[in-house]
Design an enzyme around this catalytic site. Structure first.
Site, mmCIF file in Angstrom:
data_model
loop_
_atom_site.group_PDB
_atom_site.id
_atom_site.type_symbol
_atom_site.label_atom_id
_atom_site.label_comp_id
_atom_site.label_asym_id
_atom_site.label_seq_id
_atom_site.Cartn_x
_atom_site.Cartn_y
_atom_site.Cartn_z
ATOM 1 N N ARG A 37 -1.254 -4.762 16.950
ATOM 2 C CA ARG A 37 -1.105 -5.334 15.606
ATOM 3 C C ARG A 37 -2.164 -6.396 15.346
ATOM 4 O O ARG A 37 -2.435 -6.741 14.198
ATOM 5 C CB ARG A 37 0.289 -5.960 15.446
ATOM 6 C CG ARG A 37 1.433 -4.985 15.505
ATOM 7 C CD ARG A 37 2.759 -5.658 15.182
ATOM 8 N NE ARG A 37 3.092 -6.673 16.164
ATOM 9 C CZ ARG A 37 3.127 -7.969 15.900
ATOM 10 N NH1 ARG A 37 2.811 -8.408 14.689
ATOM 11 N NH2 ARG A 37 3.461 -8.841 16.841
ATOM 12 N N LYS B 125 -1.143 -19.352 4.177
ATOM 13 C CA LYS B 125 -2.162 -19.968 5.028
ATOM 14 C C LYS B 125 -2.554 -18.995 6.149
ATOM 15 O O LYS B 125 -1.743 -18.162 6.569
ATOM 16 C CB LYS B 125 -1.664 -21.311 5.569
ATOM 17 C CG LYS B 125 -0.312 -21.288 6.284
ATOM 18 C CD LYS B 125 -0.422 -20.748 7.689
ATOM 19 C CE LYS B 125 0.883 -20.278 8.221
ATOM 20 N NZ LYS B 125 0.722 -19.306 9.328
ATOM 21 N N ARG C 132 0.835 -1.211 0.000
ATOM 22 C CA ARG C 132 0.000 0.000 0.000
ATOM 23 C C ARG C 132 0.864 1.252 0.000
ATOM 24 O O ARG C 132 0.441 2.314 -0.443
ATOM 25 C CB ARG C 132 -0.929 0.000 1.218
ATOM 26 C CG ARG C 132 -2.042 -1.034 1.157
ATOM 27 C CD ARG C 132 -2.832 -1.047 2.439
ATOM 28 N NE ARG C 132 -2.002 -1.412 3.585
ATOM 29 C CZ ARG C 132 -2.438 -1.447 4.838
ATOM 30 N NH1 ARG C 132 -3.698 -1.140 5.101
ATOM 31 N NH2 ARG C 132 -1.627 -1.799 5.819
#
Length: 339
Positions: A168, A100, A40
């Site tokens: 986080r 995953k 981003r």
């Protein structure tokens, strides 16, 4: 798109630790080229590209997916974004390898599989443990009767990646020790023992729903069982063992990436006192190389799945994870704790 025999142009979406390790192993993979990276933050993408041998940097997923020079993408973003990015990539004609868990629910996994079927492109969850030579030998030996009839299994993945109140980890990102760490012990249990008849789970939940520690028991109608644990805030010995009627096999830490295991079998005196039989393999890179080789070759051969780890396999595991999560959130599980 790349044709058979040419190098495959790989792109990595995300610039975290996993992307760093994967990039190193892409460099070691025949037929694979480190080509593009996406973040981003465009400057972060450019820095990552320069540091890791990528030719192109993009500042958005849409820009990367619009890039006709990209053949395949590795999705290494937060769990909650995996399904949407994978579906968009497939619709854009890209092959996909998804960190995953492939998705955060079986329903999302089935949507990815449907998009893959329509696109005709390769799609797989990056369950690299299943391609690890030592792991493959362990499962094959258990199935072949190396320790007699397999009766139980124990596996744990507990490492303190941060404090319980880490900012986080958020519910919107689908942060979860079950999805991130617990998927490895659960996959081992499914590979060796199959789908359980019953399962029970308990653990630590934050008040926002993020699971920090999970303890799961699989039970089977014939008395077999598995004891599985995962945590992202504390150590739980990250080893595994498979036990049977004639012995047991032990996998050292970290069991999901181990390059060896030992087998003890026979009479009690022999099993306890004789040197164990050691099965060893050479570790290649960070451990992703066997999977990346298999996927790159499968794409070159115009295959849409790899038999070692099919989309159906991933969806079946997600169904079990859904059931464990439901059990964990039930009134009988440990109450949620405040952050």
């Amino acid at each position: 798109m790349t044709t058979h025999g040419a190098e495959l142009n790989w792109a990595v979406i995300g610039t975290g630790f996993i992307s760093q390790s994967l990039s190193d192993d892409l460099h070691r993979t025949p037929g694979a080229r480190r080509h593009a990276v996406c973040s981003r933050d465009l400057e972060r993408a450019r820095t990552f590209a320069a540091d890791n041998g990528f030719a192109v940097a993009h500042g958005s997923v849409s820009a990367l997916l619009d890039d006709p020079t990209v053949d395949a993408v590795y999705i290494a973003t937060p769990h909650s974004t995996h399904a949407a990015i994978a579906i968009a990539a497939l619709e854009a004609g890209k092959h996909v390898l998804i960190e995953k868990p492939m998705a955060v629910s079986a329903e999302q996994g089935r949507r990815i599989a449907a998009a893959a079927a329509v696109s005709g492109r390769f799609a797989m969850e990056a369950m690299w443990m299943r391609f690890n030579p030592a792991y493959r030998d362990l499962v094959a030996a258990a199935r072949a009767g190396a320790i007699g009839e397999v009766r139980s299994l124990r596996a744990s993945f507990g490492l303190p990646f941060g404090p319980a109140d880490s900012s986080r980890w958020t519910e919107t990102r689908a942060s979860s020790t079950l999805l991130d760490q617990g998927i490895y012990p659960i996959t081992l249990a499914l590979d060796v023992l199959g789908r359980p008849s019953r399962m029970h789970a308990s653990g630590r939940l934050r008040d926002d729903g993020v699971d920090l520690t999970v303890h799961t028991t699989f039970e089977y109608d014939d008395g077999r069982f598995a004891q599985l644990s995962a945590s992202m805030v504390e150590y739980i010995e990250p080893t595994a063992s498979v036990s049977g009627s004639d012995g047991w096999m032990t996998v050292p830490a970290p069991f999901w990436a181990a390059d060896e295991f030992t087998t003890r079998a026979g009479s009690i005196a022999r099993a306890l006192t004789d040197p164990p039989h050691r099965t060893q393999h050479e570790r290649r890179g960070h451990g992703y190389v066997p999977m990346l080789e298999a996927v790159t070759l499968a794409i070159a051969e115009h295959r849409t799945e790899h038999l070692t780890h099919t989309l159906a396999d991933s969806i079946a595991t997600l169904e079990v994870l859904d059931a464990v999560r439901a059990s964990l959130s039930s009134p009988t599980a440990r109450p949620k704790e405040t952050r």
